[in-house]
Design a protein around this motif. Structure first.
Motif, short mmCIF file in Angstrom:
data_model
loop_
_atom_site.label_atom_id
_atom_site.label_comp_id
_atom_site.label_asym_id
_atom_site.label_seq_id
_atom_site.Cartn_x
_atom_site.Cartn_y
_atom_site.Cartn_z
N ARG A 83 0.81 -1.23 0.00
CA ARG A 83 0.00 0.00 0.00
C ARG A 83 0.84 1.27 0.00
O ARG A 83 0.56 2.20 -0.78
CB ARG A 83 -0.98 0.00 1.18
CG ARG A 83 -2.24 -0.83 0.93
CD ARG A 83 -3.32 -0.47 1.95
NE ARG A 83 -4.37 -1.45 1.98
CZ ARG A 83 -5.44 -1.44 1.18
NH1 ARG A 83 -5.58 -0.48 0.28
NH2 ARG A 83 -6.36 -2.37 1.27
N LYS A 87 0.69 4.17 -2.92
CA LYS A 87 0.43 5.58 -2.57
C LYS A 87 1.49 6.51 -3.16
O LYS A 87 1.20 7.64 -3.52
CB LYS A 87 0.42 5.75 -1.04
CG LYS A 87 -0.88 5.38 -0.39
CD LYS A 87 -1.30 6.43 0.65
CE LYS A 87 -2.71 6.19 1.15
NZ LYS A 87 -2.74 5.14 2.18
N LEU A 127 -7.68 -5.46 -0.92
CA LEU A 127 -6.84 -4.91 -1.99
C LEU A 127 -6.62 -5.98 -3.07
O LEU A 127 -5.94 -6.97 -2.86
CB LEU A 127 -5.47 -4.47 -1.44
CG LEU A 127 -4.51 -3.94 -2.52
CD1 LEU A 127 -4.98 -2.57 -3.03
CD2 LEU A 127 -3.09 -3.84 -1.99
#
Ligand code: TYD
Length: 204
Positions: A83, A87, A127
């Motif tokens: 993650r 980002k 996810l």
């Protein structure tokens, strides 16, 4: 690119996906993308310890316990590595992810697939990869490529690996938008050409 992209590569042992993943990383970097290459199990620091148990523990490991260990590895990996990189706008190229648990522990070892799906969602906070490449190779050829030095899962035998291969093809059938099958029976160059095409179609 504001948010990054999450791409996974999958396939049975000996399908050649790790070679292809490294070639793809180099190719994408040359095109100017920021790429993070990672893998499961063992993509996060804690996961390196879990990987040792998963691949080399020589006592009995139940299929359920094995599933939880892969899922624990995944939870940590998603939170601390995947993650954050997405980002930062990177292309995350991950060698194995949720589909491995469905194919190996589900189709291969008979753990209930709906439960694995539930647990995968729990471990990853849902996810999903944006794109998944399944490198599909004849199971006999794959076994020969693995050679004589086998880890715990590679040592499972031909029948098991045939079930895993079948599992991947079922996953691809049920999610054709996300999961693309690449014929990996050919030589490295031809497989790489096919894989590049899938990635370029997706990025364009
Ligand atoms: P690895 O050495 O990374 O193999 P490969 O280069 O083939 O990816 O070992 C990972 C092994 O763990 C491989 O046999 C597949 C298995 N595995 C599962 O059974 N379930 C999972 O969820 C994951 C991530 C891997």
């Amino acid at each position: 690119m504001a948010e990054g992209v999450f791409i996974t590569v999958e396939g049975a042992d000996g399908c050649g996906k790790t070679t292809q993943l490294n070639l793809l990383a180099e190719y994408l970097e040359q095109k100017g993308y920021k790429v993070l290459v990672t893998r499961e199990p063992g993509g996060a620091e804690l996961g390196i310890e879990l990987r040792k148990i998963l691949l080399h523990y020589d006592g009995f490991v139940s299929s359920k316990c094995e599933s939880f260990l892969f899922l624990a590895d995944r939870a940590q990996h998603v939170d601390t590595v995947i993650r954050p990189a997405i980002k930062e706008g990177k292309i995350v190229l991950c060698d194995r992810y949720t589909d491995s648990t469905v194919a190996y522990q589900g189709y291969g070892k008979g753990v209930d697939i709906s439960r694995i799906n539930y647990l995968n969602n729990l471990a990853t906070d849902s996810l999903l990869p944006d794109l998944t490449l399944v490198f599909d190779v004849d199971s006999e050829v794959a076994q020969q490529r693995v050679g004589a030095q086998k880890d715990r899962l590679e040592a499972e035998g031909l029948d098991f690996h045939k079930k895993v291969r079948f599992g991947y093809l079922q996953i691809a059938k049920s999610e054709p938008e996300r999961v693309k099958v690449v014929d990996a029976n050919k030589n490295i160059e031809s497989v790489f050409d096919a894989a590049k095409k899938v990635i370029n179609d997706f990025l364009n």
